[in-house]
Design an enzyme around this catalytic site. Structure first.
Site, PDB file in Angstrom:
ATOM      1  N   SER A  47       0.683  -1.326   0.046  1.00 59.19           N
ATOM      2  CA  SER A  47       0.038   0.008   0.078  1.00 59.19           C
ATOM      3  C   SER A  47       0.821   1.349  -0.001  1.00 59.19           C
ATOM      4  CB  SER A  47      -0.956  -0.219   1.167  1.00 59.19           C
ATOM      5  OG  SER A  47      -0.274   0.075   2.460  1.00 59.19           O
ATOM      6  N   HIS A  48       2.224   1.263   0.216  1.00 60.99           N
ATOM      7  CA  HIS A  48       3.023   2.229   0.295  1.00 60.99           C
ATOM      8  C   HIS A  48       4.136   2.195  -0.912  1.00 60.99           C
ATOM      9  CE1 HIS A  48       1.145   3.101   4.224  1.00 60.99           C
ATOM     10  NE2 HIS A  48       1.382   4.510   3.729  1.00 60.99           N
ATOM     11  N   ARG A  52       1.546   3.765  -5.184  1.00 65.22           N
ATOM     12  CA  ARG A  52       1.438   5.054  -4.765  1.00 65.22           C
ATOM     13  C   ARG A  52       1.914   6.145  -5.716  1.00 65.22           C
ATOM     14  NH1 ARG A  52       0.364   6.859   0.872  1.00 65.22           N
ATOM     15  NH2 ARG A  52      -0.941   5.202   1.559  1.00 65.22           N
ATOM     16  N   SER A 123       4.041   9.525   2.463  1.00 72.76           N
ATOM     17  CA  SER A 123       4.485   8.107   2.770  1.00 72.76           C
ATOM     18  C   SER A 123       4.060   7.618   3.917  1.00 72.76           C
ATOM     19  CB  SER A 123       6.182   8.161   2.666  1.00 72.76           C
ATOM     20  OG  SER A 123       6.669   9.011   3.730  1.00 72.76           O
ATOM     21  N   ASP A 179       3.939   1.942  13.781  1.00 68.62           N
ATOM     22  CA  ASP A 179       3.474   3.052  12.806  1.00 68.62           C
ATOM     23  C   ASP A 179       2.215   3.016  12.323  1.00 68.62           C
ATOM     24  OD1 ASP A 179       2.936   4.864  10.827  1.00 68.62           O
ATOM     25  OD2 ASP A 179       4.575   4.175   9.268  1.00 68.62           O
ATOM     26  N   PHE A 180       1.135   3.488  13.223  1.00 67.50           N
ATOM     27  CA  PHE A 180      -0.224   3.239  12.992  1.00 67.50           C
ATOM     28  C   PHE A 180      -1.207   4.310  12.837  1.00 67.50           C
ATOM     29  CE2 PHE A 180       0.557   2.334  17.578  1.00 67.50           C
ATOM     30  CZ  PHE A 180      -0.307   3.404  18.045  1.00 67.50           C
ATOM     31  N   GLY A 188      -8.197   2.993   3.148  1.00 72.57           N
ATOM     32  CA  GLY A 188      -7.980   1.941   2.170  1.00 72.57           C
ATOM     33  C   GLY A 188      -8.411   0.699   2.515  1.00 72.57           C
ATOM     34  N   GLU A 189      -8.580   0.205   3.800  1.00 73.62           N
ATOM     35  CA  GLU A 189      -9.394  -0.969   4.171  1.00 73.62           C
ATOM     36  C   GLU A 189     -10.649  -1.052   3.982  1.00 73.62           C
ATOM     37  OE1 GLU A 189      -7.213  -2.889   7.427  1.00 73.62           O
ATOM     38  OE2 GLU A 189      -6.523  -0.874   7.843  1.00 73.62           O
TER      39      GLU A 189
END
Lengths: 345, 345
Positions: A47-48, A52, A123, A179-180, A188-189
């Site tokens: 996803s990154h 992107r 990012s 990292d959350f 996105g989910e």
């Protein structure tokens, strides 16, 4: 059955950088942006990754980011604050410019803050946290996003998914990094559930009337919920205050007003705190790095996992075997190479 | 039907201070400790009020805190770290000694940290956060506790309930303040369920075998769970690293090893970060305090609540009408006045 393509990390870096150069980004923008995208692919954070690039180009084409911006260090003598103005460009080259100064300041003052202003944020935060742990520093990074999350007890989008990331250096090992998003789920989910025609788990979102919903469409028209109830809501609010308002940059509702959409990368600022464990532990018993290993061993020893371990496994594989791209990802890369900005709406 | 007794804030302060003096605490310890207990009663935080005196005396009697400690400022020239050694006393007088230096340092450097070492920690963190917002500073405060919380995916107590507190100053108004445990519930809430013979809500705890439980007894023999799943677990771990290991003080498992019980106040350190919004916002558009009010109005405007509002309502009532104590609380106060250390086991 689709084939996959392998390429080295540096080969992918060169190709992604070339796409950005062709789209009009200058060398500092293109290089820094490509590095975080390649880091995403390298660590199997799809996803990154390459996915992107299109969003970045879309933001360039919409005129919401300055493709030729040169970030600028704004010196504040005697301060523990290091400020970099991204001058309307992406956050990444501004961060890269600030990190050596931040690291020096954190070592001399014990702790220091890097403020990135006027940037388009693009990012994950873990590459930034790792840039600090690489320097032997602990780091805490946060930024707003767009207003898509309702505060607990509320019924309308106001807070962003406001990521919160932390890192602790582990000499000779991959760092302790988390990292959350401070929302239950990433936006996105919810989009992925919508495309798959699947219901959302309970507790993720509310509809436009503020009622709980498991319908992705209703959730996208309503608001996401913070993680951990009122506690996560409070942390999300703190991030608006510290990493939006305090640093003189946009809050999540202001970002959404400015862009008018969540399909472009958000324009705001970012707050990075760096701590020198040596300075904080000076004169005290025990070595902080050795003591931290005891804590990590106790976590792992009872069957719990340290965050980011999946990324590190993927990274080791990418470093030895190359990065693996699917046929669809290769096709997208080639399309972006061929068409540049014409590839995006 | 039991009667209640009203007394002024200063009258309660004098009585609580006298109890601590009689128990052998010196003037700086007794005064600072009484101030946080009276603040708890004033704000109707009964769990941090008069109820807590006995635990403090128990810790004194067990010889786990130095009743006559004089906290000491350890100067680190040119640093953004202000260090106070509590010298084995309670954290509160050490914090009070450090705050003016921290505030001056935060104003000159933009941000600064106060490290309190070798202290017995006793109070909620919100009085400390408010000491910073009173100075026009934003504050972030954290500390370990005892090992009573299992990391997500684990099955044994390792992390503490590790409180995390934040404050933002609101000129002319009570500050924005949150202060919460990084466990789902406080340990005292599980104890209250046990006494009431009530089942726990799901998700609070696991038993000694690591299985989910709603039995209070099984939970007390097992472990509590972090709030918000793996995210809260990560924040709890961060607090062990920053406010335990980094500052050269005990982690939650080390505290439990040292005390051998959770019935005494924990001995560890504390990390307080102070930010100057003026310094961070310097040269940027907008006034950070005015902009924060817009955010708060948007939160309240959609029916959500700001944290700490119940405390502020209770405070206003206590300031105008006096603090109200129940007959049982008065009886306890009088018993402690009469018996001193003999009142505790």
């Amino acid at each position: 059955m689709s084939e996959t393509t392998k390429m080295t990390i540096s080969a992918l870096q060169a190709r992604v950088e070339a796409i950005f150069c062709k789209a009009g980004l200058n060398a500092v923008q293109a290089g820094a942006l490509a590095r975080v995208i390649v880091a995403g692919e390298r660590d199997a954070c799809k996803s990154h990754g390459v996915y992107r690039i299109e969003g970045a180009l879309r933001t360039v084409k919409a005129g919401k980011v300055k493709a030729d911006a040169i970030p600028e260090l704004v010196e504040q003598a005697g301060s523990a604050i290091v400020r970099v103005n991204a001058n309307g460009g992406f956050a990444n080259p501004a961060f890269e410019l600030g990190v050596p100064v931040l690291a020096e300041r954190a070592r001399s003052c014990g702790l220091a803050a890097l403020v990135v202003n006027d940037c388009t944020h693009f990012s994950a935060l873990w590459p930034e946290v790792e840039a600090l742990t690489d320097q032997g520093l602990a780091g805490l990074v946060m930024c707003p996003s767009y207003a898509t999350v309702a505060p607990t007890g509320g019924n309308k989008p106001l807070l962003g998914t406001n990521p919160f990331a932390f890192g602790w250096p582990r000499p000779g090992k991959s760092p302790y990094v988390f990292d959350f998003a401070t929302s239950v789920a990433a936006r996105g989910e919810i989009e992925l559930h919508r495309r798959a025609g699947k219901q959302l788990p309970e507790g993720w979102a509310i509809d436009a009337d503020g009622n709980p919903t498991t319908e992705p469409e209703a959730a996208l028209a309503g608001a996401m919920l913070p993680f951990g109830g009122h506690k996560g809501s409070a942390i999300g609010t703190m991030i608006e205050l510290l990493a939006g308002i305090m640093i003189g940059d946009l809050t999540s509702p202001e970002v959404l007003d400015y862009l008018g959409t969540t399909t472009l990368a958000p324009f705001h600022g970012e707050l990075i705190l760096a701590f020198s464990p040596e300075a904080f532990a000076a004169g005290r018993p025990g070595d902080p790095f050795g003591r931290a290993e005891v804590l990590f061993e106790a976590i792992v020893g009872q069957g719990a996992r340290l965050p980011s371990q999946r990324r590190y496994v993927a990274r080791a594989k990418s470093e030895s075997d190359g990065i693996e791209l699917t046929a669809a990802e290769m096709a997208q890369l080639e399309r972006l190479e061929a068409l540049g900005l014409d590839a995006v709406a």
